[in-house]
Design a protein around this motif. Sequence first.
Motif, PDB file in Angstrom:
ATOM      1  N   VAL A  34       0.858  -1.191   0.000  1.00  0.00           N
ATOM      2  CA  VAL A  34       0.000   0.000   0.000  1.00  0.00           C
ATOM      3  C   VAL A  34       0.893   1.240   0.000  1.00  0.00           C
ATOM      4  CG1 VAL A  34      -1.909  -1.146   1.199  1.00  0.00           C
ATOM      5  CG2 VAL A  34      -0.195   0.066   2.513  1.00  0.00           C
ATOM      6  N   PRO A  35       0.357   2.377  -0.506  1.00  0.00           N
ATOM      7  CA  PRO A  35       1.208   3.570  -0.594  1.00  0.00           C
ATOM      8  C   PRO A  35       1.440   4.223   0.771  1.00  0.00           C
ATOM      9  CG  PRO A  35      -1.003   4.058  -1.368  1.00  0.00           C
ATOM     10  CD  PRO A  35      -0.977   2.591  -1.078  1.00  0.00           C
ATOM     11  N   GLU A  36       2.650   4.719   0.944  1.00  0.00           N
ATOM     12  CA  GLU A  36       2.960   5.536   2.127  1.00  0.00           C
ATOM     13  C   GLU A  36       3.279   6.935   1.619  1.00  0.00           C
ATOM     14  OE1 GLU A  36       5.628   4.723   5.958  1.00  0.00           O
ATOM     15  OE2 GLU A  36       6.813   5.341   4.233  1.00  0.00           O
ATOM     16  N   PRO A  53      -8.784   3.874  -8.239  1.00  0.00           N
ATOM     17  CA  PRO A  53     -10.053   3.245  -8.627  1.00  0.00           C
ATOM     18  C   PRO A  53     -10.990   3.017  -7.445  1.00  0.00           C
ATOM     19  CG  PRO A  53      -8.148   1.979  -9.424  1.00  0.00           C
ATOM     20  CD  PRO A  53      -7.643   2.951  -8.418  1.00  0.00           C
ATOM     21  N   HIS A  54     -10.480   3.147  -6.235  1.00  0.00           N
ATOM     22  CA  HIS A  54     -11.274   2.753  -5.067  1.00  0.00           C
ATOM     23  C   HIS A  54     -11.534   3.872  -4.067  1.00  0.00           C
ATOM     24  CE1 HIS A  54      -9.843  -1.014  -6.824  1.00  0.00           C
ATOM     25  NE2 HIS A  54     -11.041  -1.419  -6.471  1.00  0.00           N
ATOM     26  N   ALA A  55     -11.157   5.085  -4.431  1.00  0.00           N
ATOM     27  CA  ALA A  55     -11.323   6.233  -3.526  1.00  0.00           C
ATOM     28  C   ALA A  55     -10.650   5.960  -2.189  1.00  0.00           C
ATOM     29  CB  ALA A  55     -12.806   6.585  -3.331  1.00  0.00           C
ATOM     30  N   CYS A  96      -7.482  -0.027   0.266  1.00  0.00           N
ATOM     31  CA  CYS A  96      -6.567  -0.019  -0.879  1.00  0.00           C
ATOM     32  C   CYS A  96      -6.437  -1.433  -1.443  1.00  0.00           C
ATOM     33  CB  CYS A  96      -5.212   0.492  -0.408  1.00  0.00           C
ATOM     34  SG  CYS A  96      -3.887   0.301  -1.604  1.00  0.00           S
ATOM     35  N   LEU A  97      -6.377  -1.516  -2.781  1.00  0.00           N
ATOM     36  CA  LEU A  97      -6.171  -2.828  -3.403  1.00  0.00           C
ATOM     37  C   LEU A  97      -4.752  -3.016  -3.920  1.00  0.00           C
ATOM     38  CD1 LEU A  97      -9.299  -3.137  -3.125  1.00  0.00           C
ATOM     39  CD2 LEU A  97      -9.139  -4.554  -5.172  1.00  0.00           C
ATOM     40  N   GLY A  98      -3.890  -2.032  -3.646  1.00  0.00           N
ATOM     41  CA  GLY A  98      -2.477  -2.209  -3.945  1.00  0.00           C
ATOM     42  C   GLY A  98      -2.100  -2.130  -5.415  1.00  0.00           C
ATOM     43  N   CYS A  99      -2.933  -1.448  -6.224  1.00  0.00           N
ATOM     44  CA  CYS A  99      -2.650  -1.420  -7.665  1.00  0.00           C
ATOM     45  C   CYS A  99      -1.414  -0.594  -8.006  1.00  0.00           C
ATOM     46  CB  CYS A  99      -3.857  -0.873  -8.420  1.00  0.00           C
ATOM     47  SG  CYS A  99      -4.207   0.876  -8.101  1.00  0.00           S
ATOM     48  N   GLY A 100      -1.089   0.373  -7.159  1.00  0.00           N
ATOM     49  CA  GLY A 100       0.076   1.213  -7.409  1.00  0.00           C
ATOM     50  C   GLY A 100      -0.165   2.349  -8.384  1.00  0.00           C
ATOM     51  N   SER A 101      -1.412   2.531  -8.858  1.00  0.00           N
ATOM     52  CA  SER A 101      -1.689   3.610  -9.823  1.00  0.00           C
ATOM     53  C   SER A 101      -1.330   4.979  -9.252  1.00  0.00           C
ATOM     54  CB  SER A 101      -3.173   3.610 -10.212  1.00  0.00           C
ATOM     55  OG  SER A 101      -3.482   2.478 -10.967  1.00  0.00           O
ATOM     56  N   CYS A 102      -1.610   5.171  -7.961  1.00  0.00           N
ATOM     57  CA  CYS A 102      -1.355   6.474  -7.345  1.00  0.00           C
ATOM     58  C   CYS A 102       0.139   6.790  -7.329  1.00  0.00           C
ATOM     59  CB  CYS A 102      -1.933   6.514  -5.930  1.00  0.00           C
ATOM     60  SG  CYS A 102      -1.365   5.166  -4.878  1.00  0.00           S
ATOM     61  N   VAL A 114       5.194   5.986  -1.900  1.00  0.00           N
ATOM     62  CA  VAL A 114       6.076   4.829  -2.052  1.00  0.00           C
ATOM     63  C   VAL A 114       5.308   3.601  -1.577  1.00  0.00           C
ATOM     64  CG1 VAL A 114       8.254   3.794  -1.333  1.00  0.00           C
ATOM     65  CG2 VAL A 114       8.097   6.283  -1.638  1.00  0.00           C
ATOM     66  N   MET A 115       5.262   2.575  -2.423  1.00  0.00           N
ATOM     67  CA  MET A 115       4.531   1.362  -2.055  1.00  0.00           C
ATOM     68  C   MET A 115       5.325   0.589  -1.001  1.00  0.00           C
ATOM     69  SD  MET A 115       1.826   1.724  -3.890  1.00  0.00           S
ATOM     70  CE  MET A 115       0.936   0.172  -3.756  1.00  0.00           C
ATOM     71  N   LYS A 116       4.634   0.264   0.087  1.00  0.00           N
ATOM     72  CA  LYS A 116       5.285  -0.440   1.207  1.00  0.00           C
ATOM     73  C   LYS A 116       4.455  -1.676   1.575  1.00  0.00           C
ATOM     74  CE  LYS A 116       8.544   2.676   2.537  1.00  0.00           C
ATOM     75  NZ  LYS A 116       8.408   3.659   3.607  1.00  0.00           N
TER      76      LYS A 116
HETATM   77  S1  SF4 Z   1      -4.468   3.889  -6.476  1.00  0.00           S
HETATM   78 FE1  SF4 Z   1      -4.286   1.688  -5.981  1.00  0.00          FE
HETATM   79  S2  SF4 Z   1      -2.497   1.582  -4.598  1.00  0.00           S
HETATM   80 FE2  SF4 Z   1      -3.140   3.730  -4.666  1.00  0.00          FE
HETATM   81  S3  SF4 Z   1      -4.548   3.939  -2.903  1.00  0.00           S
HETATM   82 FE3  SF4 Z   1      -5.797   3.484  -4.704  1.00  0.00          FE
HETATM   83  S4  SF4 Z   1      -6.060   1.251  -4.668  1.00  0.00           S
HETATM   84 FE4  SF4 Z   1      -4.325   1.746  -3.306  1.00  0.00          FE
END
Ligand code: SF4
Length: 318
Positions: A34-36, A53-55, A96-102, A114-116
């Motif tokens: 998940v992003p930090e 995608p998930h707000a 969060c679904l961990g997609c990393g888009s952000c 940063v994804m952690k």
């Molecule tokens: S964009 Fe993906 S990784 Fe970033 S907060 Fe949303 S679901 Fe999580």
Amino acid sequence: EGDSLPVSAFLGLEDGAFPQGTAAYEKRGVAINVPEWQVENCLQCNQCAMVCPHAAIRPVLTTDEEVAAAPEGFVSRPATGAQGLHFTMQVSVMDCLGCGSCAQVCPAKEKALVMKPFSTQEQKAPLWDYAMSVSRKANPMNKFTVKGSQFEQPLLEFSGACAGCGETPYAKLVTQLFGDRMMIANATGCSCVWADSVPSTPYTTNADGHGPAWGNSLFEDNAEYGLGMYLGVRQVREKVAMDVAEVLANDQTPADVKAVLQDWYDHRDDTEGTRERADKVTAALEGVKDSCPVCRRIYDRRDYLVKRSQWIFGGDGW
Ligand code: SF4
Ligand code: SF4
């Protein structure tokens, strides 16, 4: 034994309506990473919130008092473009679904996300709860900009769409711009799977209880379904307008009520200010609806005073 339950058992929901916003209770916690947020690197552009995608990542504005009362670990910095307020880009690690888009879209030279590993962030879940509990601030920006749109509450959140879904960021954005008066006709397909995996419903409401009204029909008939919604509402609103004209022509109608009704009548198809005009008419009719049958009829149809925003969502099915 759901099949044996008659419709009449669902008190208050006999018409097939579902409560809104139930996806918020799922708290799946399924992301591997998940992003930090790296506060010092952040440009406050809100692009990360835009693409999520998930707000599950949102800009939050706080006052001095709210920062002082925040739980340990809540990070903020002075907000750019919102004097006297603080800015936080808050992540919901459980949604969060961990997609990393952000993190991918973040334009900061030194990445501000940063994804952690989830296990290193899990304990931050209560920070989201606090961020969602602070007072709502007026949007300091133009909501029809990337940055400004993300200060509006998403009325589509935590859907069951796949990680990195390309549809939901757009559907979410539409709810941020028009959601409090939206009607959505949805085709069968992916966009109805993430929108109504009953009893999980990601379409939700704002503090006033307003949010998108959503319905799903078949794969093939969504255009007609949405057009029918639009025409049905237009028909009712035309009847309301005829009733308003009748009340305006009546000598017995108090002048202040007439002024409010005339303003609504003249601007009934204008988008800007439609909610405010509708609220004024409802308030004005409170005092006269018991002595004026036509006023009562308008009052009973007060949901139709607001100009609706009709949408037709496809997806892979349509
Ligand atoms: S964009 Fe993906 S990784 Fe970033 S907060 Fe949303 S679901 Fe999580
Ligand atoms: S995309 Fe990066 S720089 Fe922009 S608000 Fe999000 S974290 Fe900050």
